[in-house]
Design a protein around this motif. Sequence first.
Motif, PDB file in Angstrom:
ATOM      1  N   VAL A 159       3.956   5.451  -5.542  1.00  0.00           N
ATOM      2  CA  VAL A 159       4.445   5.695  -7.238  1.00  0.00           C
ATOM      3  C   VAL A 159       2.932   7.168  -7.679  1.00  0.00           C
ATOM      4  O   VAL A 159       3.200   7.382  -8.161  1.00  0.00           O
ATOM      5  CB  VAL A 159       4.152   4.591  -7.876  1.00  0.00           C
ATOM      6  CG1 VAL A 159       4.011   4.978  -9.046  1.00  0.00           C
ATOM      7  CG2 VAL A 159       4.930   3.907  -7.557  1.00  0.00           C
ATOM      8  N   ALA A 160       2.017   6.663  -7.092  1.00  0.00           N
ATOM      9  CA  ALA A 160       0.590   7.561  -7.371  1.00  0.00           C
ATOM     10  C   ALA A 160       1.245   9.283  -7.330  1.00  0.00           C
ATOM     11  O   ALA A 160       0.946   9.760  -7.914  1.00  0.00           O
ATOM     12  CB  ALA A 160      -0.297   7.346  -6.436  1.00  0.00           C
ATOM     13  N   ARG A 161       1.478   9.514  -5.762  1.00  0.00           N
ATOM     14  CA  ARG A 161       1.667  10.716  -5.643  1.00  0.00           C
ATOM     15  C   ARG A 161       3.115  11.308  -6.760  1.00  0.00           C
ATOM     16  O   ARG A 161       3.097  12.374  -6.940  1.00  0.00           O
ATOM     17  CB  ARG A 161       2.653  10.744  -4.524  1.00  0.00           C
ATOM     18  CG  ARG A 161       3.243  12.152  -3.175  1.00  0.00           C
ATOM     19  CD  ARG A 161       2.478  12.173  -1.974  1.00  0.00           C
ATOM     20  NE  ARG A 161       3.602  11.203  -1.339  1.00  0.00           N
ATOM     21  CZ  ARG A 161       3.695   9.457  -0.992  1.00  0.00           C
ATOM     22  NH1 ARG A 161       2.394   9.585  -0.431  1.00  0.00           N
ATOM     23  NH2 ARG A 161       5.136   9.181  -0.259  1.00  0.00           N
ATOM     24  N   ALA A 172       0.713  -1.284   0.247  1.00  0.00           N
ATOM     25  CA  ALA A 172      -0.146   0.161  -0.035  1.00  0.00           C
ATOM     26  C   ALA A 172       1.086   1.436  -0.375  1.00  0.00           C
ATOM     27  O   ALA A 172       0.782   1.985  -0.365  1.00  0.00           O
ATOM     28  CB  ALA A 172      -0.821   0.005   1.739  1.00  0.00           C
ATOM     29  N   GLY A 173       1.598   1.102   0.601  1.00  0.00           N
ATOM     30  CA  GLY A 173       2.870   2.246   0.960  1.00  0.00           C
ATOM     31  C   GLY A 173       3.623   2.292  -0.466  1.00  0.00           C
ATOM     32  O   GLY A 173       4.092   4.163  -0.573  1.00  0.00           O
ATOM     33  N   LEU A 174       3.882   1.220  -1.149  1.00  0.00           N
ATOM     34  CA  LEU A 174       4.302   1.383  -2.315  1.00  0.00           C
ATOM     35  C   LEU A 174       3.823   1.637  -3.220  1.00  0.00           C
ATOM     36  O   LEU A 174       4.099   2.900  -4.357  1.00  0.00           O
ATOM     37  CB  LEU A 174       5.640  -0.008  -2.961  1.00  0.00           C
ATOM     38  CG  LEU A 174       5.404  -0.125  -4.258  1.00  0.00           C
ATOM     39  CD1 LEU A 174       6.963   0.887  -4.154  1.00  0.00           C
ATOM     40  CD2 LEU A 174       5.403  -0.794  -4.564  1.00  0.00           C
ATOM     41  N   PHE A 205      -6.490   5.450 -10.067  1.00  0.00           N
ATOM     42  CA  PHE A 205      -5.199   4.490 -10.400  1.00  0.00           C
ATOM     43  C   PHE A 205      -5.479   2.837  -9.005  1.00  0.00           C
ATOM     44  O   PHE A 205      -6.248   4.015  -7.982  1.00  0.00           O
ATOM     45  CB  PHE A 205      -3.883   4.798  -9.640  1.00  0.00           C
ATOM     46  CG  PHE A 205      -2.703   3.910  -9.381  1.00  0.00           C
ATOM     47  CD1 PHE A 205      -2.624   3.674 -10.285  1.00  0.00           C
ATOM     48  CD2 PHE A 205      -2.804   4.306  -8.117  1.00  0.00           C
ATOM     49  CE1 PHE A 205      -1.372   2.466  -9.968  1.00  0.00           C
ATOM     50  CE2 PHE A 205      -1.267   3.377  -8.059  1.00  0.00           C
ATOM     51  CZ  PHE A 205      -0.826   2.096  -8.784  1.00  0.00           C
ATOM     52  N   GLY A 206      -5.590   1.988  -9.289  1.00  0.00           N
ATOM     53  CA  GLY A 206      -6.588   1.031  -7.969  1.00  0.00           C
ATOM     54  C   GLY A 206      -5.033   0.279  -7.284  1.00  0.00           C
ATOM     55  O   GLY A 206      -5.828  -0.477  -6.600  1.00  0.00           O
TER      56      GLY A 206
END
Length: 106
Positions: A28-30, A22-24, A38-39
């Motif tokens: 990436v999303a940020r 989840a942190g990864l 983004f899923g």
Amino acid sequence: MSDDLAGRLTVPLDLDGVTDKAGLMDAVARTLALPDWFGRNWDALLDSLSDPSVWPEEAANRGLLLVVTGWRAYADDRPEEWRVAREVLTEAADRTGPLTVALALE
């Protein structure tokens, strides 16, 4: 730097403090300002990294060099997740000519 990397937008992906998938996904999303849809799963990550249309506009035009830093603690704590993450990063780079992923040696 090789000619094929010249001109690409270099974006650092800092995984310092990332302790799980989840942190990864959040990092990436940020970092890439991925769309809200983004899923946050492996398939969505692969699709997003393989699709220059969802990258920052400058990267979509120039190509993207994603430099992953701070990854060792995550890799040590979650080796199976890190193996999958590496596979996704590798496949995305293989699929998408304008994407290069580099792991920074720390």
